[in-house]
Structures are given as C-alpha cells and as structure tokens.
Design an enzyme around this catalytic site. Sequence first.
Site, mmCIF file in Angstrom:
data_model
loop_
_atom_site.group_PDB
_atom_site.id
_atom_site.type_symbol
_atom_site.label_atom_id
_atom_site.label_comp_id
_atom_site.label_asym_id
_atom_site.label_seq_id
_atom_site.Cartn_x
_atom_site.Cartn_y
_atom_site.Cartn_z
ATOM 1 N N THR A 143 1.323 -4.486 4.184
ATOM 2 C CA THR A 143 1.066 -4.875 5.575
ATOM 3 C C THR A 143 0.421 -6.256 5.706
ATOM 4 O O THR A 143 0.524 -6.874 6.771
ATOM 5 C CB THR A 143 0.160 -3.839 6.264
ATOM 6 O OG1 THR A 143 -1.076 -3.730 5.550
ATOM 7 C CG2 THR A 143 0.835 -2.481 6.318
ATOM 8 N N ASP A 144 -0.241 -6.751 4.660
ATOM 9 C CA ASP A 144 -0.973 -8.013 4.801
ATOM 10 C C ASP A 144 -0.055 -9.181 5.141
ATOM 11 O O ASP A 144 -0.437 -10.070 5.908
ATOM 12 C CB ASP A 144 -1.739 -8.329 3.511
ATOM 13 C CG ASP A 144 -3.002 -7.501 3.373
ATOM 14 O OD1 ASP A 144 -3.243 -6.625 4.224
ATOM 15 O OD2 ASP A 144 -3.749 -7.727 2.401
ATOM 16 N N SER B 213 0.961 -7.153 -1.303
ATOM 17 C CA SER B 213 1.472 -8.233 -0.468
ATOM 18 C C SER B 213 0.580 -9.462 -0.349
ATOM 19 O O SER B 213 1.088 -10.547 -0.063
ATOM 20 C CB SER B 213 1.845 -7.707 0.926
ATOM 21 O OG SER B 213 0.725 -7.312 1.668
ATOM 22 N N THR C 43 0.818 -1.215 0.000
ATOM 23 C CA THR C 43 0.000 0.000 0.000
ATOM 24 C C THR C 43 0.847 1.259 0.000
ATOM 25 O O THR C 43 0.469 2.271 -0.599
ATOM 26 C CB THR C 43 -0.940 -0.002 1.225
ATOM 27 O OG1 THR C 43 -1.795 -1.146 1.143
ATOM 28 C CG2 THR C 43 -1.786 1.256 1.286
#
Length: 265
Positions: free
Chosen positions: A86-87, A53, A12
Amino acid sequence: MARIVVISTGGTIASRWQGSGFAADARGQEVMATAAVPEDVTVEVVDLFSVNSPRLTTAHQLTLLRTVHDVLADPGVDGVVVTHGTDTLEESAFLVDLHHDDPRPVVFTGAQLPLDAEDGDGPRNLYDALLTAARTRGLGVLVAFDGKVHSARGTVKTQTVAADAFADPSGPRIGTIGFGKISVLRHPRRPAALPLPEASSPPPRVDMVMHHADGDAVLLNAAVDAGAQGLVLVATGAGNATPEIVDAVAAARARGVLVALTTRV
C-alpha cells in the site's frame, strides 16, 4: 467464465512475521489461497516479484507496466488484478493508468494487515478486486480497497494503518462493493493513453522538492547537482515560493532541467 490474471508483487498482503519484522515472502498462489474466488471467475497467477513496497524502484514499476500490457495482449484475458504494497500502490497504479488504453480493467489491491493475521483485510480486498476485474469495463485502472472502488488518477493513501486506506481528495469514488455486487457511481474521464516507454532507455532521474516556511534552495540545487533531469517543486498555496526558490528554478531551467510546479494543497 471470466478469466482474471493476478500479478503478485509483494507488499503487506504477502507478508509474514520474520522474528524482527514483516517481509513480503509469500508467493502469489499462497496469497490467492487466503481468498474466496467469485462465482464464474477463473484465476491465473503471475509471480512478478516479492517486494515490500517502500523498496519498490522505477525498474520494478516499469516491469509491472510491461507485464500488464503483455497479459492484456491475450484477448482471452478478461481483466487483471495486481496485489501490491500500500505504501507505493498509488504510484504504480497511476503509472499503469497513464499507459492504459484497454477497456478491460486493471485493479490494484493490497492489505493493511499481513498474510497470517487472523482478522486480516487481504482476503476480502482480493475477492473484491477479482469481482471488480470480472464485472467492470471502460473505467481504466482502479484501486479496490475496503469495499470501495477508486480511480487510479487522484487516489492516494490517506490512512497509515486503518482499513479504509485509500481515497481521492479531489472527487468521489468510482463505486462500492458489497453482497457480491459492484455499484458503479460514476465513470471517470479517460484521456488518451501515453505510449509505452522504450525498454532500452534508462529512466531519467526526477526529484521532488517540498517548499515550506524557511525553505531555501539548498535541496533544489542539490538535486540538480546530483544529476536530476527533472524536478517536481511542491509549492505552497496556488503554487507560491520564495524569490530564492524562483531564482534556483530559473538556474535549473538554464541547465536544461525540466521543472514541474504543483502544490501541497
């Protein structure tokens, strides 16, 4: 001057609106251009890949692991920052930490809001990560996010969209960041690092199976039949499962499948 290498992988923090959704299409230099650089820090950028991600693969993560080691082979580098979605950030950070035996830090960061958001959190997170990479030693692989520093081991994403995205449910954070300074609150225990995986060998298939009420052995058996060489059984409570699951684990072990037991708690 602290020389920091930023490895850009997408996520992101590198994403822009594409008309029907966001895509991680910004290069590392574009991401760096959004953030201030701490005093007495110089930055070099490695554009490794640009991936959202959730689509990250084991091959991507192994490439990142080896790139970190290649960067740290230069004694003139003082630290590494990895910008990451971040995932799956927690997975990549943990992998790098398993093989990290250098006092110089590797600091993962990212953003909950895209690159072109007016109130985006990426610039601050990136600044904090650069500061952490330049000012700390001997703490292992870290996650710098929303003014906090976490150890890679134990840290997970706990908020889907809120800025305070990461935490370690099993213990306190490593430190805090504010007013251009880092306050280190604790030093994590550092087990011996694992050797790097051999580049020539393909990674084994390892599947995760969650146990739950009414859970049966269908998914576990399907993973074995699909060729899994390892299974992670996410059991309930202190590692409990039904007799059917226990029998399926025994059958998998008889076929040479390694089964690791953990818990949902």
